[in-house]
Design a protein around this motif. Structure first.
Motif, PDB file in Angstrom:
ATOM      1  N   LEU A  43      40.631   0.212  41.243  1.00 36.64           N
ATOM      2  CA  LEU A  43      41.591   0.631  40.222  1.00 36.64           C
ATOM      3  C   LEU A  43      40.937   1.473  39.125  1.00 36.64           C
ATOM      4  N   GLY A  44      39.641   1.693  39.258  1.00 42.51           N
ATOM      5  CA  GLY A  44      38.960   2.606  38.340  1.00 42.51           C
ATOM      6  C   GLY A  44      38.432   1.994  37.064  1.00 42.51           C
ATOM      7  N   ASP A  45      38.331   0.667  37.000  1.00 38.02           N
ATOM      8  CA  ASP A  45      37.837   0.036  35.762  1.00 38.02           C
ATOM      9  C   ASP A  45      36.369   0.346  35.503  1.00 38.02           C
ATOM     10  N   LEU A  46      35.538   0.280  36.546  1.00 36.54           N
ATOM     11  CA  LEU A  46      34.136   0.665  36.390  1.00 36.54           C
ATOM     12  C   LEU A  46      34.025   2.179  36.234  1.00 36.54           C
ATOM     13  N   THR A  47      34.799   2.902  37.008  1.00 33.77           N
ATOM     14  CA  THR A  47      34.807   4.365  36.948  1.00 33.77           C
ATOM     15  C   THR A  47      35.072   4.861  35.535  1.00 33.77           C
ATOM     16  N   GLU A  48      36.024   4.213  34.879  1.00 37.66           N
ATOM     17  CA  GLU A  48      36.411   4.586  33.520  1.00 37.66           C
ATOM     18  C   GLU A  48      35.217   4.531  32.571  1.00 37.66           C
ATOM     19  N   ASN A  49      34.346   3.564  32.803  1.00 38.22           N
ATOM     20  CA  ASN A  49      33.135   3.441  31.985  1.00 38.22           C
ATOM     21  C   ASN A  49      32.070   4.457  32.405  1.00 38.22           C
ATOM     22  N   LEU A  50      31.947   4.678  33.705  1.00 33.73           N
ATOM     23  CA  LEU A  50      30.924   5.600  34.218  1.00 33.73           C
ATOM     24  C   LEU A  50      31.134   7.027  33.721  1.00 33.73           C
ATOM     25  N   VAL A  51      32.380   7.513  33.791  1.00 35.81           N
ATOM     26  CA  VAL A  51      32.646   8.924  33.452  1.00 35.81           C
ATOM     27  C   VAL A  51      32.471   9.217  31.966  1.00 35.81           C
ATOM     28  N   LYS A  52      32.392   8.162  31.156  1.00 32.80           N
ATOM     29  CA  LYS A  52      32.120   8.372  29.731  1.00 32.80           C
ATOM     30  C   LYS A  52      30.681   8.837  29.517  1.00 32.80           C
ATOM     31  N   TYR A  53      29.812   8.509  30.458  1.00 34.37           N
ATOM     32  CA  TYR A  53      28.393   8.797  30.299  1.00 34.37           C
ATOM     33  C   TYR A  53      27.893   9.947  31.183  1.00 34.37           C
ATOM     34  N   LYS A  54      28.428  10.029  32.399  1.00 35.67           N
ATOM     35  CA  LYS A  54      27.912  11.029  33.334  1.00 35.67           C
ATOM     36  C   LYS A  54      29.001  11.518  34.278  1.00 35.67           C
ATOM     37  N   ASP A  55      28.745  12.689  34.861  1.00 36.61           N
ATOM     38  CA  ASP A  55      29.624  13.172  35.913  1.00 36.61           C
ATOM     39  C   ASP A  55      29.524  12.224  37.105  1.00 36.61           C
ATOM     40  N   THR A  56      30.653  11.948  37.710  1.00 37.73           N
ATOM     41  CA  THR A  56      30.716  10.923  38.756  1.00 37.73           C
ATOM     42  C   THR A  56      31.479  11.420  39.978  1.00 37.73           C
ATOM     43  N   THR A  57      30.978  11.047  41.144  1.00 40.68           N
ATOM     44  CA  THR A  57      31.685  11.280  42.400  1.00 40.68           C
ATOM     45  C   THR A  57      32.013   9.926  43.010  1.00 40.68           C
ATOM     46  N   ALA A  58      33.262   9.720  43.394  1.00 44.14           N
ATOM     47  CA  ALA A  58      33.679   8.442  43.961  1.00 44.14           C
ATOM     48  C   ALA A  58      34.272   8.632  45.353  1.00 44.14           C
ATOM     49  N   TYR A  59      33.938   7.696  46.245  1.00 46.38           N
ATOM     50  CA  TYR A  59      34.465   7.694  47.607  1.00 46.38           C
ATOM     51  C   TYR A  59      35.418   6.515  47.749  1.00 46.38           C
ATOM     52  N   GLU A  60      36.651   6.813  48.123  1.00 47.61           N
ATOM     53  CA  GLU A  60      37.667   5.773  48.291  1.00 47.61           C
ATOM     54  C   GLU A  60      38.412   5.991  49.607  1.00 47.61           C
ATOM     55  N   VAL A  61      38.559   4.924  50.396  1.00 46.13           N
ATOM     56  CA  VAL A  61      39.203   5.019  51.709  1.00 46.13           C
ATOM     57  C   VAL A  61      40.695   4.674  51.646  1.00 46.13           C
ATOM     58  N   ASP A  62      41.109   3.923  50.626  1.00 45.58           N
ATOM     59  CA  ASP A  62      42.478   3.427  50.524  1.00 45.58           C
ATOM     60  C   ASP A  62      43.413   4.493  49.938  1.00 45.58           C
ATOM     61  N   THR A  63      44.373   4.945  50.728  1.00 45.35           N
ATOM     62  CA  THR A  63      45.312   5.987  50.306  1.00 45.35           C
ATOM     63  C   THR A  63      46.106   5.580  49.073  1.00 45.35           C
ATOM     64  N   ASP A  64      46.536   4.322  49.000  1.00 49.19           N
ATOM     65  CA  ASP A  64      47.307   3.853  47.843  1.00 49.19           C
ATOM     66  C   ASP A  64      46.493   3.959  46.551  1.00 49.19           C
ATOM     67  N   LEU A  65      45.215   3.635  46.631  1.00 43.85           N
ATOM     68  CA  LEU A  65      44.358   3.701  45.439  1.00 43.85           C
ATOM     69  C   LEU A  65      44.046   5.142  45.044  1.00 43.85           C
TER      70      LEU A  65
END
Length: 267
Positions: A43-65
């Motif tokens: 749901l992007g809770d960790l992602t939300e924190n990561l992108v505040k500090y650095k550029d981020t690339t995320a891999y997600e397999v779930d279409t709904d997410l």
């Protein structure tokens, strides 16, 4: 939006919700200029924190997410701060060889069912420099265990070969997740050495060595090699035939493998 998404068992989803744990993960990040790769952002809770500090690339397999994440990070995606890739990360490794074009740190809450495989693939990825991942505590212990510890395994040996440092940073209780898993999790930190290549045949050799962890090492190996051949190697290296797999250190395994490979006397 969050409440409309139900964690899917087939993807091993447990969404991390504890803000204190999220903060502790961010504080654990190496202080460098590396890109960040996240696997399974959920749901992007960790992602939300990561992108505040650095550029981020995320891999997600779930279409709904994917739909949730595209909406939540629309601005970051537009500003090129965040790249979301909709694919199975193992397929991405097979196709590209690396998850990013230059040095990166892998920071993620990994699905338990493929966590070990992902970490081993990260070991092989020359662009991956540091690994900070949340996995099942029992598995984290296998990656970080030292010789003579009952948790010492082939994973421990591989980790020692490829890493400058490997340790468990802290544990994470089940109630930190939604839904809560049935096990305790741990944050595993591994800092890799540069340009270390793992011999595939050595990995196969280790698999045989630990095929029955509680049996004697000699017994495990005798299923593949002649006993007389093994006895000679044991005598040359001054190894006791009573030793079990977890009682032999990395150096001895390397020496044994070299002699076995040169002798090539399978039963």
């Amino acid at each position: 939006m969050k409440k409309s998404i139900i964690a899917k068992k087939k993807f091993g989803q447990n969404f991390l919700k504890d803000k204190n744990i999220l903060s502790m993960i961010i504080q654990s990040m190496p202080k460098n200029s590396n890109h960040i790769v996240e696997i399974g952002p959920g749901l992007g809770d960790l992602t939300e924190n990561l992108v505040k500090y650095k550029d981020t690339t995320a891999y997600e397999v779930d279409t709904d997410l994917i739909a949730v994440l595209k909406s939540k990070f629309a601005i970051e995606i537009e500003n090129k701060r965040f790249e979301l890739i909709h694919t199975d990360v193992l397929k991405a490794w097979d196709e590209k060889g690396s998850l990013y074009k230059s040095k990166y740190d892998l920071i993620a809450n990994l699905p338990y069912y493929i966590a070990t495989n992902i970490i081993l693939r990260a070991f092989e990825d020359i662009n991956c420099e540091n690994i900070i991942v949340m996995i099942q505590r029992e598995v984290a212990q296998k990656f970080t265990a030292k010789v003579n510890n009952k948790e010492y395994s082939s994973l421990s040996i591989i980790t020692e070969l490829v890493s400058k440092e490997a340790r468990i940073l802290f544990d994470v209780p089940p109630e930190s997740f939604d839904p809560p898993p049935k096990v305790v999790s741990s944050i595993l930190y591994i800092s890799k050495k540069e340009k270390v290549e793992l011999d595939k045949d050595f990995l196969k050799f280790l698999k045989v060595c630990f095929s029955q962890p509680r049996k004697k090492l000699f017994k495990n190996l005798s299923g593949l090699y002649k006993k007389e051949f093994l006895s000679n190697i044991y005598n040359e290296l001054n190894i006791k035939e009573t030793l079990r797999p977890h009682e032999v250190d990395v150096s001895l395994y390397s020496q044994m493998y070299t002699k076995v490979k040169n002798g090539k006397q399978q039963s």
